[in-house]
Design an enzyme around this catalytic site. Structure first.
Site, PDB file in Angstrom:
ATOM      1  N   VAL A   1       0.866  -1.172   0.000  1.00 21.36           N
ATOM      2  CA  VAL A   1       0.000   0.000   0.000  1.00 21.36           C
ATOM      3  C   VAL A   1       0.907   1.227   0.000  1.00 21.36           C
ATOM      4  CG1 VAL A   1      -1.742   1.272   1.316  1.00 21.36           C
ATOM      5  CG2 VAL A   1      -1.804  -1.226   1.245  1.00 21.36           C
ATOM      6  N   CYS A   2       0.691   2.136  -0.934  1.00 18.40           N
ATOM      7  CA  CYS A   2       1.504   3.347  -0.997  1.00 18.40           C
ATOM      8  C   CYS A   2       1.355   4.126   0.304  1.00 18.40           C
ATOM      9  CB  CYS A   2       1.079   4.213  -2.176  1.00 18.40           C
ATOM     10  SG  CYS A   2       1.991   5.772  -2.252  1.00 18.40           S
ATOM     11  N   ILE A   3       2.450   4.330   1.001  1.00 22.75           N
ATOM     12  CA  ILE A   3       2.395   4.949   2.315  1.00 22.75           C
ATOM     13  C   ILE A   3       1.938   6.404   2.246  1.00 22.75           C
ATOM     14  CG2 ILE A   3       4.840   5.584   2.367  1.00 22.75           C
ATOM     15  CD1 ILE A   3       4.710   4.790   5.406  1.00 22.75           C
TER      16      ILE A   3
END
Length: 129
Positions: free
Chosen positions: A76-78
């Site tokens: 998941v893109c932080i």
């Protein structure tokens, strides 16, 4: 064939279902998935707090079960997650928030993970806009 799959669409977008169907079909066809990357509104799929009405399918639960049962790498893109309030234990602590709402099988990490996935895959496929 090895696929890198990015999903940009949130749980209410039909692209979330299309991406899941594609990923399932790829594995069923004997292919591999090097990484799943959740970006933009797709990070909402990693939240453990969303509750779907009983008469609607729970696409977030379906994604979690699919990832876990196939032992896939789900990043998941932080940056997108933080903007949308999707936090794991480490980020909740770091930003002094009272609760984390994301955990296994999701991993919060940067866009470099998507670049790495594209380099190691034969094909990169993106769902959503």
């Amino acid at each position: 064939m090895k696929f890198a799959i990015a999903l940009l669409a949130g749980p209410q977008d039909p692209a979330a279902r299309s991406a899941l169907s594609f990923a399932q079909a790829a594995l069923d066809g004997g292919h591999q998935i090097s990484r799943l990357f959740f970006y933009r509104d797709a990070v909402h799929l990693a939240s453990d707090l969303a509750v779907q009405p009983q008469d609607e399918s729970d696409i977030a639960r379906e994604w979690r079960e699919f990832i876990s049962s196939n032992e896939l790498d789900a990043v998941v893109c932080i940056a997108a997650a933080l903007r949308r309030g999707v936090l794991n234990e480490a980020e909740a602590s770091r930003w002094e928030r009272p609760v984390a709402n994301s955990g296994q099988p999701w991993v919060l990490s940067g866009l470099g993970q998507w670049v790495d996935a594209m380099q190691s895959a034969d094909r990169a496929v993106t769902f959503g806009s």
